[in-house]
Each structure stands twice: as C-alpha cells, then as structure tokens.
Design a protein around this motif. Structure first.
Motif: not given
Ligand code: SF4
Ligand code: 13P
Length: 321
Positions: A44, A79, A81, A104-106, A132, A190-193, A218, A278, A280-281
């Motif tokens: 990512y 990220v 983790f 990571c939001g998750m 995660n 996961c907030p992104t998915h 996810e 994402c 964070y990435m």
């Molecule tokens: Fe975490 Fe980003 Fe992966 Fe979602 S896409 S689980 S927020 S690192």
C-alpha cells in the motif's frame, strides 16, 4: 520538498518522476547500502517509496523477510504495527519507521485492557489476533494471524470456539470457510475498506462486465459476496498476475492498484469510485525515508515484558505457515 500529487484515471495519485525524485531515490539507495540497512515496503506504500525498497510484500511476507534479513537495520515503510512485528521477530536489530504517525485505524479499535476484558467474558477460549494490532494486544493473545493465514491459524487450534480480534470482517470470512468452528469476533474493522459499498462494486461491474472482482477480506461480507476471488494483498497480486483475464476490479487500497498497473501494463485494473486510500500508509514519503536513514530516527522500542509475550503469539503464527 513537498510531494506533488497528480490525479490519474481512477482517482489514484502518483508523484511525477522529476530529476529531484530520481536524485532522492538514488540518495536513499546509497544511504541504505552504506548503513547496511534493508528497506521493507508494504504494497500500500506510495509507488516511489516501493521503488526504493529491497522487498515489497504483504504483512506475512514482510514478517518473514524481517525475520530472515542479514542487515543490521530495517527501515519499515508501512504502518506502526508492521514495524513492531518486525521488531518482535528481530529484537536485536534497529527497526525504524519513517513517520511515527503511520498508525492504523483498525489497530486503534482494541486496547490491551479491552482484549483482557474480551477474554474475561469468555473464560477458557483462545484469542486469535490479526497482526493489525499493537504489541500490547498481541501480548494478551494466544496466537496472531494475517489475512493470508487466518483460516490456517484458526484451524491449527484444537478449540471449537475461538475469539477473534479486532477485524469482524476477516473473522466473518474465516467463519464462512470453517463452518465447524464458532468464531466470536470483536467489533473492529478497517476504516479504509469500510467505505467500499456493494452499490459501488455493481456500478463498476456494469461498466466492465468482463472484469473479475478481486477483494481483500477486510471488506464487508456484502462486498465479499460480489467477489470472484478473496485474498490478501499479495494473494490478489499473484492471482491477477497468473489469471488469463484481462480486466480486474480491485477492492482494496490504492497502492495495490498502482503496483498492479506498473507490473502488468497489458492488463486493465479498475477501482471503485472514489478509490480507497489508507491515510496512515501515505504518511511515509521519500523525504522521510531519507531523513530516517540519515539520522536513524524513530526506532521501534517495546518494553521487555510485552516483547516476550507478544513475540510468543507471533512465533506461534510463524510456526503454522
Ligand atoms: Fe490499517 Fe490502513 Fe490496513 Fe486499514 S488499510 S487495516 S487502516 S493499515
Ligand atoms: P495484507 O496482510 O493483506 O497485506 O493486509 C494488510 C493490511 O493492513 C490491509 O489493510
């Protein structure tokens, strides 16, 4: 120097390959060599960051690479983790994260206290944690898993009932594959998915009826229902590479789409609109990778008691597959 983001056909962004970017990339490669450092990148990551990496992979392959590298230092382009997992597997190495804001939001959806309370609610049941999670949560878990090996990890346990955290969607996907088990999931995602909706997938499918739909686990179960194949980021890469199909709708983060386009220019890859990113990435940028290597900034440190217990959960996972 700030990155210039240019929109391309489907909402993904790439940084133009200017002479300055090329200079920066060459500088990072020279620094890594001089410092006996290895640069590991998640799929990512920004494309120009992936380009300076020694190894690009999904969470499981990155963990394996972190465990086997001979380099003394690891710059982890991913990220927090993930960098922590690398530290758990290589405790004597210096593991650096280019930007500590890359969380990571998750992973933020479950704390160690919450993991302990979850266990207390179901005495005697083992807790499987998705990687995660932060090290404190891994320390409260029996074993970890990634999206690649989640079903194998659950299958490896003798128990019929199993606690799974934090991703309820990955847990639900494993449940479908292992109907003889009862998986009790934490309410994380996961907030992104999460933004990927079935209606968006159906709209793309209408535009590209011959395209195969490849999804990350996810995504919600309603989205996974629409997929021709569900796999980890590396699993999606492998499937798209080997498939005879020419068109694919990719249901995961933008970085994977960019990488697929770069690797297979003769195939067509579409996202949903808007393409999920994402945030964070994307904290990791070339300038931060260079600064991190130069100053050996942001070393990952884990308190010894947490390190010992979290490492056990990760090593159990590595022994499964
Ligand atoms: Fe975490 Fe980003 Fe992966 Fe979602 S896409 S689980 S927020 S690192
Ligand atoms: P993978 O293990 O499939 O690379 O997934 C990592 C991740 O964070 C997906 O959101």
């Amino acid at each position: 120097m700030a990155a210039i983001a240019m929109p391309v056909d489907d909402g993904t962004t790439v940084r133009p390959k200017t002479p300055e970017v090329e200079r920066l990339q060459a500088h990072i490669r020279a620094l890594a060599k001089a410092k006996n450092a290895v640069i590991l990148s998640h799929i990512y990551q920004r494309l120009e960051v992936q380009e300076v990496s020694d190894f690009i992979g999904d969470s499981l392959n990155l963990s394996r690479e972190a465990a086997r590298t001979q380099a003394g230092k690891i710059v982890f382009c991913g990220v927090h983790f993930m960098a922590e997992t690398a530290k758990l597997l290589s405790p004597n190495k210096l593991v650096l994260l280019p930007d500590m804001k890359a969380g990571c939001g998750m992973a933020d959806m479950i704390t160690a206290d919450q993991a302990r309370a979850f266990r207390a609610q179901y005495p005697g049941l083992p807790l499987v944690s998705y990687v995660n999670t932060y090290a404190e949560v891994k320390a409260e878990s029996d074993i970890c898993c990634t999206s690649t090996n989640a079903a194998d990890v659950v299958r490896s346990l003798p128990n019929r009932e199993i606690l799974f955290a934090p991703d309820k969607y990955l847990g639900g996907w494993v449940q479908k594959r292992l109907p003889d088990r009862k998986i009790i999931c934490w309410n994380g995602y996961c907030p992104t998915h999460f933004v990927i909706q079935p209606s968006m997938v159906l709209a793309r499918k209408q535009q590209h009826p011959d395209a195969l739909v490849l999804a990350h686990p996810e995504c919600s179960p309603e989205v996974l229902e629409l997929a021709d194949h569900v796999a980890s980021t590396q699993g999606i890469m492998d499937y798209a590479g080997k498939s005879d199909a020419r068109e694919f709708i990719i249901l995961t983060e933008a970085g994977l789409l960019l990488r697929l386009k770069a690797l297979h220019p003769h195939k067509r890859f579409y996202s949903i609109a808007p393409c999920p990113h994402c945030p964070y990435m994307k904290f990791v940028e070339l300038e931060k990778v260079a600064a991190c290597l130069e100053g050996e900034l942001n070393p990952i440190e884990i308190p010894t008691d947490i390190m010992i217990r979290a490492r056990r959960s990760i090593e159990r996972m590595m022994a499964v597959r």
